[in-house]
Design a protein around this motif. Structure first.
Motif, PDB file in Angstrom:
ATOM      1  N   LYS A 218       0.823  -1.208  -0.121  1.00  0.00           N
ATOM      2  CA  LYS A 218       0.060  -0.079   0.040  1.00  0.00           C
ATOM      3  C   LYS A 218       0.888   1.227   0.017  1.00  0.00           C
ATOM      4  O   LYS A 218       0.480   2.092  -0.722  1.00  0.00           O
ATOM      5  CB  LYS A 218      -0.872   0.119   1.107  1.00  0.00           C
ATOM      6  N   PHE A 219       2.093   1.327   0.794  1.00  0.00           N
ATOM      7  CA  PHE A 219       2.782   2.295   0.662  1.00  0.00           C
ATOM      8  C   PHE A 219       3.459   2.693  -0.541  1.00  0.00           C
ATOM      9  O   PHE A 219       3.434   3.595  -1.154  1.00  0.00           O
ATOM     10  CB  PHE A 219       3.956   2.267   2.013  1.00  0.00           C
ATOM     11  N   THR A 220       3.924   1.702  -1.316  1.00  0.00           N
ATOM     12  CA  THR A 220       4.387   1.676  -2.540  1.00  0.00           C
ATOM     13  C   THR A 220       3.426   2.345  -3.638  1.00  0.00           C
ATOM     14  O   THR A 220       3.815   3.183  -4.491  1.00  0.00           O
ATOM     15  CB  THR A 220       5.021   0.331  -2.915  1.00  0.00           C
ATOM     16  N   PHE A 221       2.306   1.696  -3.642  1.00  0.00           N
ATOM     17  CA  PHE A 221       1.105   2.062  -4.480  1.00  0.00           C
ATOM     18  C   PHE A 221       0.938   3.635  -4.201  1.00  0.00           C
ATOM     19  O   PHE A 221       0.585   4.507  -5.061  1.00  0.00           O
ATOM     20  CB  PHE A 221      -0.055   1.300  -4.496  1.00  0.00           C
ATOM     21  N   LEU A 222       0.853   3.915  -2.820  1.00  0.00           N
ATOM     22  CA  LEU A 222       0.559   5.226  -2.558  1.00  0.00           C
ATOM     23  C   LEU A 222       1.423   6.409  -2.902  1.00  0.00           C
ATOM     24  O   LEU A 222       1.299   7.406  -3.323  1.00  0.00           O
ATOM     25  CB  LEU A 222       0.091   5.334  -0.714  1.00  0.00           C
ATOM     26  N   THR A 223       2.897   5.836  -2.709  1.00  0.00           N
ATOM     27  CA  THR A 223       3.919   6.679  -3.098  1.00  0.00           C
ATOM     28  C   THR A 223       3.863   6.809  -4.777  1.00  0.00           C
ATOM     29  O   THR A 223       3.897   8.029  -5.147  1.00  0.00           O
ATOM     30  CB  THR A 223       5.142   6.162  -2.674  1.00  0.00           C
ATOM     31  N   LEU A 224       3.587   5.779  -5.509  1.00  0.00           N
ATOM     32  CA  LEU A 224       3.454   6.018  -7.073  1.00  0.00           C
ATOM     33  C   LEU A 224       2.454   6.843  -7.224  1.00  0.00           C
ATOM     34  O   LEU A 224       2.510   7.722  -8.240  1.00  0.00           O
ATOM     35  CB  LEU A 224       3.409   4.422  -7.317  1.00  0.00           C
ATOM     36  N   ALA A 225       1.120   6.662  -6.721  1.00  0.00           N
ATOM     37  CA  ALA A 225      -0.136   7.578  -7.017  1.00  0.00           C
ATOM     38  C   ALA A 225       0.360   8.829  -6.632  1.00  0.00           C
ATOM     39  O   ALA A 225      -0.066   9.793  -7.485  1.00  0.00           O
ATOM     40  CB  ALA A 225      -1.257   6.977  -6.089  1.00  0.00           C
ATOM     41  N   VAL A 226       0.895   9.346  -5.775  1.00  0.00           N
ATOM     42  CA  VAL A 226       1.244  10.635  -5.475  1.00  0.00           C
ATOM     43  C   VAL A 226       2.208  11.344  -6.253  1.00  0.00           C
ATOM     44  O   VAL A 226       1.959  12.453  -6.719  1.00  0.00           O
ATOM     45  CB  VAL A 226       1.875  10.764  -3.856  1.00  0.00           C
ATOM     46  N   PHE A 227       3.145  10.507  -6.454  1.00  0.00           N
ATOM     47  CA  PHE A 227       4.068  10.894  -7.642  1.00  0.00           C
ATOM     48  C   PHE A 227       3.583  11.174  -8.864  1.00  0.00           C
ATOM     49  O   PHE A 227       3.706  12.387  -9.475  1.00  0.00           O
ATOM     50  CB  PHE A 227       5.262  10.012  -7.721  1.00  0.00           C
ATOM     51  N   ALA A 228       2.635  10.135  -9.275  1.00  0.00           N
ATOM     52  CA  ALA A 228       2.013  10.435 -10.597  1.00  0.00           C
ATOM     53  C   ALA A 228       0.810  11.820 -10.457  1.00  0.00           C
ATOM     54  O   ALA A 228       1.093  12.529 -11.754  1.00  0.00           O
ATOM     55  CB  ALA A 228       0.933   9.168 -11.059  1.00  0.00           C
TER      56      ALA A 228
ATOM     57  N   MET B 265       1.585  14.404  -8.871  1.00  0.00           N
ATOM     58  CA  MET B 265       2.289  15.714  -8.769  1.00  0.00           C
ATOM     59  C   MET B 265       3.074  15.859 -10.194  1.00  0.00           C
ATOM     60  O   MET B 265       3.285  17.112 -10.499  1.00  0.00           O
ATOM     61  CB  MET B 265       3.370  15.211  -7.398  1.00  0.00           C
ATOM     62  N   SER B 266       3.284  14.869 -11.021  1.00  0.00           N
ATOM     63  CA  SER B 266       4.172  15.124 -12.036  1.00  0.00           C
ATOM     64  C   SER B 266       3.196  15.245 -13.248  1.00  0.00           C
ATOM     65  O   SER B 266       3.593  15.818 -14.196  1.00  0.00           O
ATOM     66  CB  SER B 266       4.955  13.757 -12.272  1.00  0.00           C
ATOM     67  N   LEU B 267       2.034  14.638 -13.384  1.00  0.00           N
ATOM     68  CA  LEU B 267       1.236  15.026 -14.276  1.00  0.00           C
ATOM     69  C   LEU B 267      -0.108  15.835 -14.099  1.00  0.00           C
ATOM     70  O   LEU B 267      -0.384  15.986 -12.841  1.00  0.00           O
ATOM     71  CB  LEU B 267       0.263  13.625 -14.915  1.00  0.00           C
ATOM     72  N   THR B 268      -0.299  16.679 -15.001  1.00  0.00           N
ATOM     73  CA  THR B 268      -1.470  17.487 -14.752  1.00  0.00           C
ATOM     74  C   THR B 268      -2.709  16.517 -14.957  1.00  0.00           C
ATOM     75  O   THR B 268      -2.766  15.630 -15.434  1.00  0.00           O
ATOM     76  CB  THR B 268      -1.631  18.797 -15.913  1.00  0.00           C
ATOM     77  N   SER B 269      -4.014  17.241 -14.723  1.00  0.00           N
ATOM     78  CA  SER B 269      -5.139  16.419 -14.771  1.00  0.00           C
ATOM     79  C   SER B 269      -5.508  15.895 -16.272  1.00  0.00           C
ATOM     80  O   SER B 269      -5.792  14.581 -16.405  1.00  0.00           O
ATOM     81  CB  SER B 269      -6.344  16.886 -14.090  1.00  0.00           C
TER      82      SER B 269
END
Length: 54
Positions: free
Chosen positions: A3-13, A15-19
């Protein structure tokens, strides 16, 4: 830990991509999956019909 890895990946995505970029990426992936699934279904139908004639 997963869950931590998925959450980190989701937050990174997020932050790096606009909607708009994120939605565009999702639709591109969906389009390719649709092409793959349609080709798979057509291939399965052709295989079933050719198998039935023998």
């Amino acid at each position: 830990m997963k869950k931590f890895t998925f959450l980190t990946l989701a937050v990174f995505a997020l932050m790096s991509l606009t909607s708009c970029e994120a939605i565009g990426t999702i639709f591109k992936a969906g389009m390719w999956w649709a092409f793959f699934l349609v080709a798979l279904v057509i291939g399965l139908i052709v295989w079933l019909f050719s198998r039935g004639k023998n």
